[in-house]
Scaffold this active site. Structure first.
Site, PDB file in Angstrom:
ATOM      1  N   GLY A 263       0.843  -0.989  -0.013  1.00 24.71           N
ATOM      2  CA  GLY A 263       0.129   0.122  -0.427  1.00 24.71           C
ATOM      3  C   GLY A 263       0.647   0.976  -0.230  1.00 24.71           C
ATOM      4  N   CYS A 264       2.149   0.891   0.225  1.00 26.46           N
ATOM      5  CA  CYS A 264       3.106   2.144   0.086  1.00 26.46           C
ATOM      6  C   CYS A 264       3.521   2.607  -1.572  1.00 26.46           C
ATOM      7  CB  CYS A 264       4.168   1.648   0.624  1.00 26.46           C
ATOM      8  SG  CYS A 264       3.960   1.507   3.196  1.00 26.46           S
ATOM      9  N   GLU A 265       3.470   3.398  -2.242  1.00 21.69           N
ATOM     10  CA  GLU A 265       4.293   4.330  -3.614  1.00 21.69           C
ATOM     11  C   GLU A 265       6.057   3.896  -2.931  1.00 21.69           C
ATOM     12  OE1 GLU A 265       4.910   7.771  -4.914  1.00 21.69           O
ATOM     13  OE2 GLU A 265       2.142   7.388  -5.791  1.00 21.69           O
ATOM     14  N   SER A 266       6.089   3.714  -2.243  1.00 22.59           N
ATOM     15  CA  SER A 266       7.474   4.400  -2.478  1.00 22.59           C
ATOM     16  C   SER A 266       7.822   2.430  -1.451  1.00 22.59           C
ATOM     17  CB  SER A 266       8.389   5.400  -1.373  1.00 22.59           C
ATOM     18  OG  SER A 266       7.895   5.349  -0.758  1.00 22.59           O
TER      19      SER A 266
END
Length: 138
Positions: free
Chosen positions: A54-57
């Site tokens: 769920g984290c872009e990075s």
């Protein structure tokens, strides 16, 4: 696992520091600075199964529980995300399960005046990190 800042920075101290800034730019710089204080995670620990979904990075999360307190080691490949991680660690690192479950993260982040200024993907990533910690302590 030692405290991520060497000395203890609490959520209350972060709220007090952030409330002293009038501009978003000053808050942003402070968040980046806290991120620089975090120890880097050993490259050997940066494994796919430790990634927060769920984290872009990329964000890696390692937790330990000693029977009373939770310890977390979290790192990211993005500068601002490391700063946001520092805010999360101030609230959750070396806390009991009960304290983590009872902590009002929405009120905390609202007091910091950050969420409105984060991109939706950063806001979602921050929520994903908090959600993963809260799932771990259940």
């Amino acid at each position: 696992m030692s405290h991520p800042f060497g000395s203890t920075i609490t959520a209350q101290m972060i709220i007090e520091t952030m409330s002293g800034f009038s501009s978003w730019e000053d808050r942003y710089r402070q968040v980046i600075m806290w991120g620089k204080l975090l120890p880097k995670m050993d490259e050997a620990l940066k494994q796919d199964q430790l990634l927060v979904s769920g984290c872009e990075s990329k964000v890696w999360l390692v937790s330990e529980f000693d029977g009373e307190y939770w310890s977390f080691h979290i790192d990211s490949d993005a500068r601002i995300v490391r700063g946001l991680i520092a805010l999360v660690l101030a609230a959750f690192h070396h806390q009991t399960t009960e304290a983590i479950k009872a902590f009002d993260t929405e009120a905390y982040f609202a007091q910091l005046g950050l969420i409105d200024h984060l991109s939706p993907s950063r806001g979602n990533g921050l929520k994903a990190i908090v959600d993963q910690i809260q799932q771990l302590v259940k």
